[in-house]
Design a protein around this motif. Structure first.
Motif, PDB file in Angstrom:
ATOM      1  N   ALA A 184     -20.319 -76.935 124.789  1.00 10.22           N
ATOM      2  CA  ALA A 184     -21.738 -77.232 124.987  1.00 10.22           C
ATOM      3  C   ALA A 184     -22.128 -78.602 124.439  1.00 10.22           C
ATOM      4  O   ALA A 184     -23.002 -79.272 124.998  1.00 10.22           O
ATOM      5  CB  ALA A 184     -22.591 -76.151 124.324  1.00 10.22           C
ATOM      6  N   LEU A 185     -21.473 -79.040 123.360  1.00 18.06           N
ATOM      7  CA  LEU A 185     -21.837 -80.335 122.769  1.00 18.06           C
ATOM      8  C   LEU A 185     -21.493 -81.480 123.711  1.00 18.06           C
ATOM      9  O   LEU A 185     -22.309 -82.360 123.985  1.00 18.06           O
ATOM     10  CB  LEU A 185     -21.138 -80.518 121.421  1.00 18.06           C
ATOM     11  N   GLY A 186     -20.253 -81.478 124.190  1.00 15.12           N
ATOM     12  CA  GLY A 186     -19.872 -82.369 125.285  1.00 15.12           C
ATOM     13  C   GLY A 186     -19.656 -83.829 124.961  1.00 15.12           C
ATOM     14  O   GLY A 186     -19.357 -84.614 125.852  1.00 15.12           O
ATOM     15  N   ARG A 187     -19.777 -84.226 123.687  1.00 17.09           N
ATOM     16  CA  ARG A 187     -19.653 -85.647 123.367  1.00 17.09           C
ATOM     17  C   ARG A 187     -19.455 -85.837 121.870  1.00 17.09           C
ATOM     18  O   ARG A 187     -19.576 -84.895 121.085  1.00 17.09           O
ATOM     19  CB  ARG A 187     -20.922 -86.394 123.798  1.00 17.09           C
ATOM     20  N   VAL A 188     -19.168 -87.060 121.487  1.00 15.79           N
ATOM     21  CA  VAL A 188     -19.108 -87.437 120.080  1.00 15.79           C
ATOM     22  C   VAL A 188     -20.532 -87.568 119.552  1.00 15.79           C
ATOM     23  O   VAL A 188     -21.424 -88.046 120.262  1.00 15.79           O
ATOM     24  CB  VAL A 188     -18.362 -88.784 119.924  1.00 15.79           C
ATOM     25  N   VAL A 189     -20.746 -87.149 118.288  1.00 15.47           N
ATOM     26  CA  VAL A 189     -22.089 -87.223 117.707  1.00 15.47           C
ATOM     27  C   VAL A 189     -22.047 -87.898 116.345  1.00 15.47           C
ATOM     28  O   VAL A 189     -21.003 -87.969 115.695  1.00 15.47           O
ATOM     29  CB  VAL A 189     -22.734 -85.824 117.561  1.00 15.47           C
ATOM     30  N   THR A 190     -23.201 -88.404 115.916  1.00 12.75           N
ATOM     31  CA  THR A 190     -23.376 -88.935 114.577  1.00 12.75           C
ATOM     32  C   THR A 190     -23.722 -87.809 113.616  1.00 12.75           C
ATOM     33  O   THR A 190     -23.961 -86.663 114.042  1.00 12.75           O
ATOM     34  CB  THR A 190     -24.496 -89.981 114.551  1.00 12.75           C
ATOM     35  N   LYS A 191     -23.804 -88.121 112.326  1.00 13.64           N
ATOM     36  CA  LYS A 191     -24.072 -87.077 111.342  1.00 13.64           C
ATOM     37  C   LYS A 191     -25.435 -86.434 111.552  1.00 13.64           C
ATOM     38  O   LYS A 191     -25.579 -85.205 111.473  1.00 13.64           O
ATOM     39  CB  LYS A 191     -23.964 -87.633 109.916  1.00 13.64           C
ATOM     40  N   SER A 192     -26.459 -87.234 111.821  1.00 11.13           N
ATOM     41  CA  SER A 192     -27.799 -86.661 112.018  1.00 11.13           C
ATOM     42  C   SER A 192     -27.819 -85.741 113.237  1.00 11.13           C
ATOM     43  O   SER A 192     -28.433 -84.671 113.222  1.00 11.13           O
ATOM     44  CB  SER A 192     -28.843 -87.771 112.165  1.00 11.13           C
TER      45      SER A 192
END
Length: 217
Positions: A203-211
């Protein structure tokens, strides 16, 4: 104990193992490297500025405090069966995704829909071995390309039942060029395995930052 006081090892010379080796070396981490294909291990190590020492799997199990088993789920299970009590007292890092070919060019889950390989493997380990789920949330190409992003690092999620083991792995995640974000205990492993809500192929589907990661968790 910190990562700098620990002997770190990678077992596995495939896409994930070789990418982690490059990321660790770029962060200045020395480590042992082993695999069934010793020639491949030596080839990987030759590009890592002497940060990797190629040894046998037996020697890794003997010497390492922290082991990343960058292998398929069935091989991981075989290694636990083979080494058993020799793994007691060690931190075992599990990047596995419990998947296999679906016959149509894609992948399918090979354990129960509500099961995670992290929980399955933790149940097979001897008493005193501490499993941490980490390094399997991103594909190998992304794991390589997203390391050491600036100005804000990308996140690697991890799950740990043991705080001390989790803290060691968080240090290793930072060494590899990522910001660690804990999702909880091993009961949350399913969320960071393939098809889970915090996986690149979920579901996330991508790289994310900490926030972004903290909002998703």
């Amino acid at each position: 104990m910190t990562i700098s006081d620990s002997t770190v090892a990678i077992i596995g010379t495939g896409n994930i193992g070789s990418t982690l080796a490059a990321n660790f070396a770029a962060g200045g981490q020395d480590f042992l490297l082993a695999g069934r294909d010793q020639e491949a291990a030596h080839k990987i190590a030759s590009d890592l500025n002497r940060h990797a020492e190629v040894v046998s799997i037996d020697e890794v199990v003997e010497r390492a405090d922290v082991l990343v088993l960058a292998v398929w789920l069935d091989v991981f299970e075989q290694l636990i069966a083979q080494y058993g009590e020799r793994l007691a007292g060690k931190v075992i890092i599990d990047p596995t995704n419990p998947i296999g070919p679906d016959g149509t060019g894609g992948f399918k889950k090979i354990i129960g829909e509500q099961e995670s390989s992290g929980q399955v493997l933790a149940g097979l380990l001897p008493a005193g071995a501490r499993l941490v789920k980490a390094f399997g949330t991103l594909s190998a190409p992304t794991l390589s390309s997203a390391a050491r992003r600036e100005p804000e690092r990308a996140v690697q999620f991890y799950a740990a039942a043991d705080d001390t083991a989790g803290d060691l792995v968080a240090e290793l995640i930072r060494t590899g060029g990522y910001e660690p974000v804990r999702v909880g205990g091993l009961g949350q492993s399913i969320r960071i395995e393939m098809f889970g809500d915090l996986h690149e192929y979920g579901a996330l589907g991508r790289v994310v930052t900490k926030s972004e990661a903290l909002a998703a968790v």
